[in-house]
Design a protein around this motif. Structure first.
Motif, PDB file in Angstrom:
ATOM      1  N   SER A   1       0.834  -1.199   0.000  1.00 59.61           N
ATOM      2  CA  SER A   1       0.000   0.000   0.000  1.00 59.61           C
ATOM      3  C   SER A   1       0.873   1.254   0.000  1.00 59.61           C
ATOM      4  N   ALA A   2       0.288   2.321  -0.478  1.00 58.89           N
ATOM      5  CA  ALA A   2       1.013   3.597  -0.532  1.00 58.89           C
ATOM      6  C   ALA A   2       1.209   4.137   0.876  1.00 58.89           C
TER       7      ALA A   2
ATOM      8  N   SER B   1       3.564   7.619   3.024  1.00 59.41           N
ATOM      9  CA  SER B   1       4.066   8.973   2.717  1.00 59.41           C
ATOM     10  C   SER B   1       5.362   8.935   1.912  1.00 59.41           C
TER      11      SER B   1
ATOM     12  N   ALA C   1       6.199   6.165  -0.351  1.00 59.73           N
ATOM     13  CA  ALA C   1       6.173   5.346  -1.570  1.00 59.73           C
ATOM     14  C   ALA C   1       4.755   5.166  -2.082  1.00 59.73           C
ATOM     15  N   GLU C   2       4.703   4.946  -3.415  1.00 63.11           N
ATOM     16  CA  GLU C   2       3.404   4.724  -4.045  1.00 63.11           C
ATOM     17  C   GLU C   2       3.015   3.259  -3.897  1.00 63.11           C
ATOM     18  N   GLU C   3       1.745   2.962  -4.212  1.00 66.14           N
ATOM     19  CA  GLU C   3       1.298   1.577  -4.215  1.00 66.14           C
ATOM     20  C   GLU C   3       2.139   0.816  -5.246  1.00 66.14           C
TER      21      GLU C   3
ATOM     22  N   LYS D   1      12.629  -1.825  -3.465  1.00 65.88           N
ATOM     23  CA  LYS D   1      11.784  -0.660  -3.157  1.00 65.88           C
ATOM     24  C   LYS D   1      11.964  -0.272  -1.687  1.00 65.88           C
TER      25      LYS D   1
END
Ligand code: URA
Length: 240
Positions: free
Chosen positions: A155-156, A158, A160-162, A187
């Motif tokens: 999940s996204a 603050s 990293a994106e989803e 990641k």
């Protein structure tokens, strides 16, 4: 190349220190005391400082066993960095960590001055392998292992994106409270977030291999050494 540049590029002496060492006759070139710090040194000439050979390296490749509590950065206003663990003369070589480990993750960090190689091994399309040893709070079920190996949606937050993780390999220990995980991507907080995705929690994480090079078991946390010629060749293969 000038002798003083050679010595500083080899991470042995600063230019100023080189001038002082020359005056004291500590530096020999092909067995003859260097007359001045600005004499030219050709590749293949034997340079020694206090009788110890000084090897010039175009780029430096260092294996470090990162301890807990140290950040993978070149400098930080409030935290100790992996660069702070190196002796003064090596800190002049513009080294940086190739990829990052979290502050509390231990294990193999490659420090190098080779920006091109670093960029290549970190490029997602190269799928460079990283192996981690982990422990978790709750036993991993067979289903958890299958889910992790098949790819989980992170999940996204603050930072990293989803993100859907690529297939990976998980080798649980017999008690299923730990094991090894082999990733081909890196990641932000990836393993931590992967374990959270299967309702678990990382309790320790250590990188034990990077690009097919195993962390030297002789290196204690905080210790480092240069890569061997074989390891350097393996790293370059990984960057091809
Ligand atoms: N995954 C993490 O969660 N942390 C690391 O340091 C490396 C991989």
């Amino acid at each position: 190349m000038r002798l003083d540049k050679y010595m500083s590029a080899a991470g042995v002496l600063s230019r100023k220190e080189c001038a002082a060492a020359v005056k004291r006759g500590r530096i020999l070139v092909d067995g003859i005391p260097a007359a001045k710090a600005d004499i030219q040194v050709q590749p293949g000439q034997a340079v020694t400082l206090d009788g110890v050979p000084v090897i010039y390296r175009e780029y430096t490749y260092i294996m470090m066993h990162k301890p807990r509590g140290v950040v993978s950065a070149t400098d930080d206003p409030g935290e100790r960095t992996v660069l702070d663990l190196l002796p003064e003369q090596l800190r002049r070589l513009n080294l940086f960590p190739c990829g990052r480990l979290d502050k509390n993750t231990t294990g193999f960090v490659l420090l190098t001055s080779d920006g091109v190689l670093s960029h290549r091994v970190l490029a997602p399309k190269r799928h460079a392998e990283k192996v981690y040893r982990f422990t978790v709070k709750f036993p991993l079920s067979e289903d958890d292992v299958k889910t992790l190996e098949g790819g989980v949606s992170l999940s996204a937050d603050s930072y990293a994106e989803e993100f859907l993780t690529a297939p990976c390999t998980v080798l649980p220990d017999e008690d299923r409270l730990g094991g090894r995980i082999v990733l081909t991507e890196g990641k932000y907080h990836q393993i931590k977030r992967m374990m959270e995705a299967v309702h678990n929690q990382i309790t320790s994480l250590a990188r034990i291999s990077f690009c097919g090079i195993d962390l030297d078991p002789e290196l204690q946390p905080g210790e480092w050494r240069y890569l061997t010629a074989e390891e350097e060749a393996q790293l370059k293969k990984c960057a091809e």
